[in-house]
Design a protein around this motif. Structure first.
Motif, PDB file in Angstrom:
ATOM      1  N   LEU A 407       0.827  -1.208   0.000  1.00 21.38           N
ATOM      2  CA  LEU A 407       0.000   0.000   0.000  1.00 21.38           C
ATOM      3  C   LEU A 407       0.862   1.259   0.000  1.00 21.38           C
ATOM      4  O   LEU A 407       0.531   2.252  -0.651  1.00 21.38           O
ATOM      5  CB  LEU A 407      -0.916  -0.005   1.225  1.00 21.38           C
ATOM      6  N   ASN A 408       1.977   1.207   0.710  1.00 22.42           N
ATOM      7  CA  ASN A 408       2.826   2.395   0.857  1.00 22.42           C
ATOM      8  C   ASN A 408       3.651   2.717  -0.376  1.00 22.42           C
ATOM      9  O   ASN A 408       4.045   3.865  -0.572  1.00 22.42           O
ATOM     10  CB  ASN A 408       3.780   2.221   2.045  1.00 22.42           C
ATOM     11  N   VAL A 409       3.924   1.713  -1.219  1.00 19.52           N
ATOM     12  CA  VAL A 409       4.835   1.887  -2.354  1.00 19.52           C
ATOM     13  C   VAL A 409       4.366   3.011  -3.284  1.00 19.52           C
ATOM     14  O   VAL A 409       5.142   3.882  -3.676  1.00 19.52           O
ATOM     15  CB  VAL A 409       4.998   0.573  -3.147  1.00 19.52           C
ATOM     16  N   SER A 410       3.074   2.988  -3.608  1.00 20.74           N
ATOM     17  CA  SER A 410       2.581   3.966  -4.590  1.00 20.74           C
ATOM     18  C   SER A 410       1.565   4.931  -3.982  1.00 20.74           C
ATOM     19  O   SER A 410       0.799   5.556  -4.710  1.00 20.74           O
ATOM     20  CB  SER A 410       1.943   3.220  -5.773  1.00 20.74           C
ATOM     21  N   ASN A 411       1.541   5.043  -2.658  1.00 19.90           N
ATOM     22  CA  ASN A 411       0.506   5.853  -2.031  1.00 19.90           C
ATOM     23  C   ASN A 411       1.097   7.122  -1.431  1.00 19.90           C
ATOM     24  O   ASN A 411       1.615   7.128  -0.318  1.00 19.90           O
ATOM     25  CB  ASN A 411      -0.212   5.028  -0.942  1.00 19.90           C
ATOM     26  N   GLN A 412       0.982   8.195  -2.182  1.00 18.52           N
ATOM     27  CA  GLN A 412       1.489   9.487  -1.728  1.00 18.52           C
ATOM     28  C   GLN A 412       0.690  10.010  -0.531  1.00 18.52           C
ATOM     29  O   GLN A 412       1.231  10.670   0.352  1.00 18.52           O
ATOM     30  CB  GLN A 412       1.425  10.496  -2.888  1.00 18.52           C
ATOM     31  N   GLU A 413      -0.604   9.671  -0.507  1.00 20.73           N
ATOM     32  CA  GLU A 413      -1.467  10.172   0.579  1.00 20.73           C
ATOM     33  C   GLU A 413      -1.006   9.673   1.946  1.00 20.73           C
ATOM     34  O   GLU A 413      -1.048  10.419   2.935  1.00 20.73           O
ATOM     35  CB  GLU A 413      -2.920   9.743   0.343  1.00 20.73           C
ATOM     36  N   ILE A 414      -0.576   8.418   2.011  1.00 20.06           N
ATOM     37  CA  ILE A 414      -0.102   7.883   3.296  1.00 20.06           C
ATOM     38  C   ILE A 414       1.141   8.625   3.743  1.00 20.06           C
ATOM     39  O   ILE A 414       1.286   8.975   4.930  1.00 20.06           O
ATOM     40  CB  ILE A 414       0.169   6.365   3.181  1.00 20.06           C
ATOM     41  N   ARG A 415       2.025   8.913   2.808  1.00 20.01           N
ATOM     42  CA  ARG A 415       3.230   9.656   3.166  1.00 20.01           C
ATOM     43  C   ARG A 415       2.873  11.063   3.657  1.00 20.01           C
ATOM     44  O   ARG A 415       3.495  11.592   4.577  1.00 20.01           O
ATOM     45  CB  ARG A 415       4.187   9.722   1.970  1.00 20.01           C
ATOM     46  N   GLU A 416       1.837  11.656   3.043  1.00 16.03           N
ATOM     47  CA  GLU A 416       1.388  12.986   3.468  1.00 16.03           C
ATOM     48  C   GLU A 416       0.799  12.933   4.881  1.00 16.03           C
ATOM     49  O   GLU A 416       1.006  13.844   5.686  1.00 16.03           O
ATOM     50  CB  GLU A 416       0.359  13.539   2.481  1.00 16.03           C
ATOM     51  N   ILE A 417       0.040  11.862   5.174  1.00 16.79           N
ATOM     52  CA  ILE A 417      -0.533  11.702   6.515  1.00 16.79           C
ATOM     53  C   ILE A 417       0.585  11.596   7.548  1.00 16.79           C
ATOM     54  O   ILE A 417       0.548  12.251   8.600  1.00 16.79           O
ATOM     55  CB  ILE A 417      -1.441  10.458   6.580  1.00 16.79           C
ATOM     56  N   GLU A 418       1.591  10.787   7.239  1.00 17.57           N
ATOM     57  CA  GLU A 418       2.687  10.587   8.188  1.00 17.57           C
ATOM     58  C   GLU A 418       3.506  11.860   8.371  1.00 17.57           C
ATOM     59  O   GLU A 418       3.940  12.175   9.489  1.00 17.57           O
ATOM     60  CB  GLU A 418       3.557   9.416   7.742  1.00 17.57           C
ATOM     61  N   MET A 419       3.709  12.609   7.292  1.00 14.90           N
ATOM     62  CA  MET A 419       4.427  13.888   7.423  1.00 14.90           C
ATOM     63  C   MET A 419       3.611  14.872   8.244  1.00 14.90           C
ATOM     64  O   MET A 419       4.141  15.634   9.049  1.00 14.90           O
ATOM     65  CB  MET A 419       4.741  14.472   6.037  1.00 14.90           C
ATOM     66  N   GLY A 420       2.275  14.819   8.057  1.00 13.22           N
ATOM     67  CA  GLY A 420       1.390  15.682   8.832  1.00 13.22           C
ATOM     68  C   GLY A 420       1.457  15.361  10.311  1.00 13.22           C
ATOM     69  O   GLY A 420       1.479  16.260  11.158  1.00 13.22           O
ATOM     70  N   LEU A 421       1.520  14.074  10.635  1.00 16.03           N
ATOM     71  CA  LEU A 421       1.622  13.656  12.038  1.00 16.03           C
ATOM     72  C   LEU A 421       2.927  14.133  12.652  1.00 16.03           C
ATOM     73  O   LEU A 421       2.972  14.532  13.818  1.00 16.03           O
ATOM     74  CB  LEU A 421       1.509  12.128  12.145  1.00 16.03           C
ATOM     75  N   LEU A 451      -4.785  -0.828   9.346  1.00 10.25           N
ATOM     76  CA  LEU A 451      -4.382   0.575   9.258  1.00 10.25           C
ATOM     77  C   LEU A 451      -4.800   1.356  10.497  1.00 10.25           C
ATOM     78  O   LEU A 451      -4.068   2.226  10.975  1.00 10.25           O
ATOM     79  CB  LEU A 451      -4.989   1.220   8.001  1.00 10.25           C
ATOM     80  N   ARG A 452      -5.968   1.044  11.021  1.00 10.38           N
ATOM     81  CA  ARG A 452      -6.394   1.726  12.253  1.00 10.38           C
ATOM     82  C   ARG A 452      -5.447   1.409  13.408  1.00 10.38           C
ATOM     83  O   ARG A 452      -5.172   2.268  14.253  1.00 10.38           O
ATOM     84  CB  ARG A 452      -7.831   1.318  12.591  1.00 10.38           C
ATOM     85  N   ALA A 453      -4.953   0.181  13.441  1.00 11.06           N
ATOM     86  CA  ALA A 453      -3.983  -0.194  14.487  1.00 11.06           C
ATOM     87  C   ALA A 453      -2.692   0.604  14.334  1.00 11.06           C
ATOM     88  O   ALA A 453      -2.094   1.052  15.318  1.00 11.06           O
ATOM     89  CB  ALA A 453      -3.686  -1.691  14.413  1.00 11.06           C
ATOM     90  N   SER A 454      -2.248   0.790  13.089  1.00  7.89           N
ATOM     91  CA  SER A 454      -0.998   1.519  12.842  1.00  7.89           C
ATOM     92  C   SER A 454      -1.096   2.979  13.255  1.00  7.89           C
ATOM     93  O   SER A 454      -0.108   3.582  13.679  1.00  7.89           O
ATOM     94  CB  SER A 454      -0.619   1.413  11.361  1.00  7.89           C
ATOM     95  N   TYR A 455      -2.295   3.566  13.120  1.00 12.88           N
ATOM     96  CA  TYR A 455      -2.479   4.981  13.469  1.00 12.88           C
ATOM     97  C   TYR A 455      -3.344   5.140  14.718  1.00 12.88           C
ATOM     98  O   TYR A 455      -4.030   6.145  14.880  1.00 12.88           O
ATOM     99  CB  TYR A 455      -3.091   5.725  12.268  1.00 12.88           C
TER     100      TYR A 455
END
Length: 548
Positions: A407-421, A451-455
């Motif tokens: 999921l993380n390989v091509s998902n820019q949105e997840i990277r944006e969420i993590e940078m936001g955190l 995913l809910r567990a991860s966040y």
């Protein structure tokens, strides 16, 4: 009497006088609980008794026909007393040998049967110990010790029943506030086997489906070491001293017990995992007969085994109960050492005295590997878990890690969420972005729980904030929905349980003291996942949950 003086007096005595002197000295040492010294003197007495019996047997005729029977009776008692001293030092193998030699002389010798029964109990051989105590009742001396013997018989029956059924219940001990000594438990092995693991080396696998809370195994430590650690340099020093003492305890247990040595030798050193032998689960059943291992265990190999297999009691997947709670503890539990890590664990453990109780923290399917969380897998996204796994010396390849990796390989949105955190973005906004993102990423079913567990950290912050709930509550799922989905994939966790308990208490306060039946059932289910079904009384479970 000093040791040197006693030795000098020995040289001046004849055989019979010396026997009497040795017997008196050994008895005195035994009563003073000077176990090593008493063993030393009893050994001299035993060797001299055998020599005298041999000499008298060869004499023709024997001047005193009662001398050999008297010596044999004294020899029987000496062997029994030496066995008692050896048992007190936990040298069970030698204690058993002494008991068997004594019973060759007198098959129903009461004191020896009592000693052997206690040794068998120490070795968790409950049915064999039971037969020993029953045989002891045949001796006339039993009438004067009836309460003691019947007490041991009832204890054996109880432990044997636990070992065969897994029917443990700590409720009364919990309700007493953990008063007194930790309860003595039986060793129990449920529906599991040891097989080659795709995770790492060998692992434990369920042979039948196991429901959340059900027992998987109960086992006693080879050795434990506990202490209170300070902070900084003093804490590190205390931990090093504890580790040194722990190593010495394990080495002593291995030296004294053939079975313990064989079980420890079955553990991994962390090298050549793929070539390791797969032991039969029967090896770990105390009642099973075994062949004594001729293989030696040098210090270097023992250190490697302990480094790989020791468990700390305050682990994220563990809960310490009773007086142990105030201490930092480390121990070696051989069968539990086969349980590998997973970021979607299905098992937890309770530490009670020197026992570890392993139970399912969620439903486990037949054929599924039993796994712990070696580190915190809640509120830990993929990269953080990878860092923690590397610090443990492995790379996790569980289905959760694989799913998040893809999921993380091509998902820019997840990277944006993590940078936001990292920048401290509003927690409600982060939860909203994750939930909305899962709709766009077509994340369905149990994968939502992953995913809910991860966040979980941001979910926790929102659900515990009235301000954030007023703003975001209608835009995100209900807390109960999120908790159930997370619990479904990583098993019960104290933090999930605490959130539901606190949520129910707030509602109860707002509703004038009325409890919601469905919420109480959810809490009790979470409680069983955290504490297992060894807490059968609702009042005891409520006490642990802080509801009483």
């Amino acid at each position: 009497m000093g040791g040197e003086q006693f030795e000098q007096e020995e040289d001046a005595q004849g055989p019979m006088e010396l026997l009497q002197s040795l017997r008196s000295k050994a008895t005195e040492l035994l009563l003073r609980e000077e176990w090593d010294e008493s063993i030393h003197v009893y050994t001299k007495f035993i060797d001299l008794s055998r020599s005298e019996i041999s000499n008298l047997s060869g004499s023709d005729p024997d001047p005193d026909p009662d001398s050999i029977p008297k010596l044999r009776k004294s020899l029987c008692l000496a062997l029994c007393n030496r066995a008692e001293a050896r048992a007190r030092l936990r040298d069970f193998s030698e204690a058993m040998r002494d008991c068997d030699r004594a019973l060759e002389i007198e098959t129903t010798h009461f004191k020896t049967l009592l000693c052997k029964g206690k040794v068998l109990l120490g070795l968790s051989k409950y049915s064999s110990a039971l037969e020993c105590f029953k045989t002891a009742l045949l001796d006339p001396q039993a009438s004067d010790n009836l309460e003691t013997v019947t007490g041991y018989i009832e204890k054996c029956k109880k432990l044997d029943f636990q070992a065969k059924t897994g029917a443990f219940d700590l409720s009364d001990w919990i309700l007493s506030g953990f008063r007194g000594r930790s309860p003595e438990l039986a060793e129990f092995i449920g529906s599991i086997e040891i097989k080659k693991s795709e995770v790492s080396g060998r692992g434990l696998f369920a042979t039948k489906s196991i429901v959340a809370g059900a027992l998987i195994l109960v086992t006693k430590a080879v050795a434990t070491e506990r202490g209170i650690l300070g902070s900084g340099e003093s804490g590190e020093k205390a931990q090093l001293i504890m580790w040194k003492n722990f190593i010495e305890e394990v080495a002593e247990s291995v030296r004294k017990c053939d079975r313990t040595r064989r079980l420890v030798l079955a553990l991994s050193t962390g090298q050549d995992e793929d070539s390791l032998e797969i032991p039969e689960i029967s090896l770990f059943r105390p009642e099973e007969a075994f062949e004594s291992s001729k293989q030696s265990l040098d210090t270097e190999k023992l250190l490697s085994i302990l480094d790989v297999n020791s468990l700390v009691e305050d682990a994220v997947s563990g809960k310490v109960m009773g007086k142990n709670r105030d201490y930092y503890g480390v121990g070696l539990w051989t069968l539990a050492s086969f349980i590998n890590h997973s970021c979607i664990p299905n098992a937890r453990r309770l530490h009670v005295g020197d026992y570890v109780i392993v139970h399912a923290s969620r439903d486990v399917k037949a054929g599924e590997e039993i796994t712990f969380a070696y580190f915190d897998v809640l509120s830990s996204p993929l990269e953080k878990r990878r860092e923690m796994a590397e610090s443990w010396g492995f790379r996790c390849g569980c289905s959760r890690c694989k799913f998040e990796s893809v999921l993380n390989v091509s998902n820019q949105e997840i990277r944006e969420i993590e940078m936001g955190l990292e920048r401290g973005v509003d927690a409600g906004n982060a939860v909203y972005m994750v939930e909305e993102g899962m709709k766009r990423w077509k994340v369905k079913g149990k994968d939502k729980g992953l995913l809910r567990a991860s966040y979980w950290g941001v979910y926790d912050e929102v659900y515990n904030s009235e301000r954030l709930m007023k703003r975001w509550g209608r835009k995100i799922p209900l807390m109960e929905v999120v908790v159930d989905s997370v619990c479904d994939v990583i098993g019960s966790d104290e933090r999930l349980m605490k959130m539901v308990v606190e949520g129910m208490m707030k509602k109860k306060k707002n509703n004038g003291g009325c409890s919601n039946v469905a919420e109480m059932e959810r809490i009790m289910k979470l409680g069983k996942g955290v504490y297992g079904k060894v807490v059968s009384k609702k009042k005891a479970m409520k006490t642990l949950l802080g509801l009483e």
